[in-house]
Write an enzyme that holds these catalytic residues in place. Structure first.
Site, short mmCIF file in Angstrom:
data_model
loop_
_atom_site.label_atom_id
_atom_site.label_comp_id
_atom_site.label_asym_id
_atom_site.label_seq_id
_atom_site.Cartn_x
_atom_site.Cartn_y
_atom_site.Cartn_z
N HIS A 1 106.31 -32.19 5.93
CA HIS A 1 106.41 -31.15 6.93
C HIS A 1 107.84 -30.18 6.41
O HIS A 1 108.86 -31.25 6.68
CB HIS A 1 106.63 -31.47 8.54
CG HIS A 1 106.81 -30.34 9.05
ND1 HIS A 1 106.37 -29.29 9.72
CD2 HIS A 1 108.27 -30.05 9.98
CE1 HIS A 1 106.83 -27.96 10.52
NE2 HIS A 1 108.20 -29.17 10.96
N SER A 2 107.85 -28.78 6.99
CA SER A 2 109.29 -28.87 6.63
C SER A 2 109.80 -29.19 5.39
O SER A 2 110.50 -29.12 4.20
CB SER A 2 109.96 -28.16 8.24
OG SER A 2 111.19 -27.56 7.91
N PHE A 3 111.45 -29.13 5.97
CA PHE A 3 112.12 -30.27 4.96
C PHE A 3 111.40 -31.32 4.00
O PHE A 3 111.78 -31.35 2.99
CB PHE A 3 113.79 -30.69 5.36
CG PHE A 3 114.39 -30.91 4.97
CD1 PHE A 3 114.91 -30.82 3.99
CD2 PHE A 3 114.88 -32.98 4.61
CE1 PHE A 3 115.87 -31.38 3.06
CE2 PHE A 3 115.80 -33.32 3.70
CZ PHE A 3 116.47 -32.82 3.09
#
Length: 182
Positions: A92-94
Site C-alpha cells: 500500500h502507498s509507500f
C-alpha cells in the site's frame, strides 16, 4: 546502500503455516496493523510476513533521514534474513514504491505483485505495464514483437481497464466498463 546496521530493531511478524509466501507492506506514516485484515484473511493458506518500516510502528527510527533506496535495501536485508524469497507482495502507498524499487532491481524477487494506492506510480501506466508483461508471457521483459506487444505500442490493446472508484464513480461509467469487459 542502507544504514541497516545502525537500525537496532525492525519489527517483523510471521503468520500462517502453509502455501506460498506473501509479504505485506504498509504505507507512509502507518504500520503493519494497517495490513492486519489482509494478513488475517490470507494466513490460513499462505505464510505471511509483515514488517514495520524503520521509523514506523514498533520499529526503531533510522539514524538519519532515509529515501527509497535505503528503505529498499533494508527490506532486502530482512527478506534475506527471513529466507523469504521469492515471495508475492501486497503493498500500500509507500510500500508500493519500495516493492517497485526492489522489483526493478531484480524481477525475480516477487512472484506476484498487488499495489493499492501506489504512491508516485501512475495507476494507469502501472496497470498497462503489468498487463503487457502478463499478455506477452516473457519471463524477463515484454518482447516488443508479439501481437500483444504490438497492440500495446499501437494503443489498440483493450486488455486493461481503469477500475478505480475515483475515476469511475457514476452509473454510466460502471455500465461502460461492464460493456468493455464482456
Amino acid at each position: 546502500m542502507s544504514n541497516r546496521k545502525e537500525v537496532p530493531f525492525v519489527y517483523r511478524e510471521r503468520a500462517g503455516s502453509g502455501g506460498s509466501r506473501v509479504l505485506l507492506l504498509h504505507g507512509w506514516g502507518c504500520d503493519s496493523s494497517t495490513m492486519k485484515p489482509v494478513a488475517d484473511r490470507l494466513c490460513n493458506s499462505h505464510i505471511i510476513l509483515s514488517i514495520d518500516f524503520p521509523g514506523h510502528g514498533r520499529s526503531d527510527k533510522p539514524p538519519e533521514p532515509w529515501g527509497v533506496p535505503e528503505y529498499s535495501s533494508c527490506l532486502m536485508d530482512i527478506l534475506r534474513e527471513e529466507d523469504f524469497l521469492p515471495c508475492s507482495v501486497i503493498a500500500h502507498s509507500f510500500g508500493c514504491r519500495i516493492a517497485a524499487c526492489l522489483a526493478a532491481s531484480d524481477p525475480g524477487l516477487f512472484e506476484k505483485i498487488i499495489f493499492t494506492g501506489a504512491a508516485g506510480i501512475g495507476k494507469k501506466l502501472c496497470g498497462q505495464i503489468l498487463a503487457k508483461m502478463i499478455l506477452c508471457g516473457q519471463e524477463e521483459a515484454p518482447c516488443g514483437q508479439c501481437e500483444n506487444c504490438r497492440s500495446f505500442a499501437d494503443g489498440a490493446s483493450m486488455s486493461i481497464f481503469e477500475l478505480d472508484a475515483a475515476s469511475n464513480n457514476s452509473v454510466e461509467h460502471i455500465k461502460t466498463l461492464m460493456e468493455q469487459t464482456r
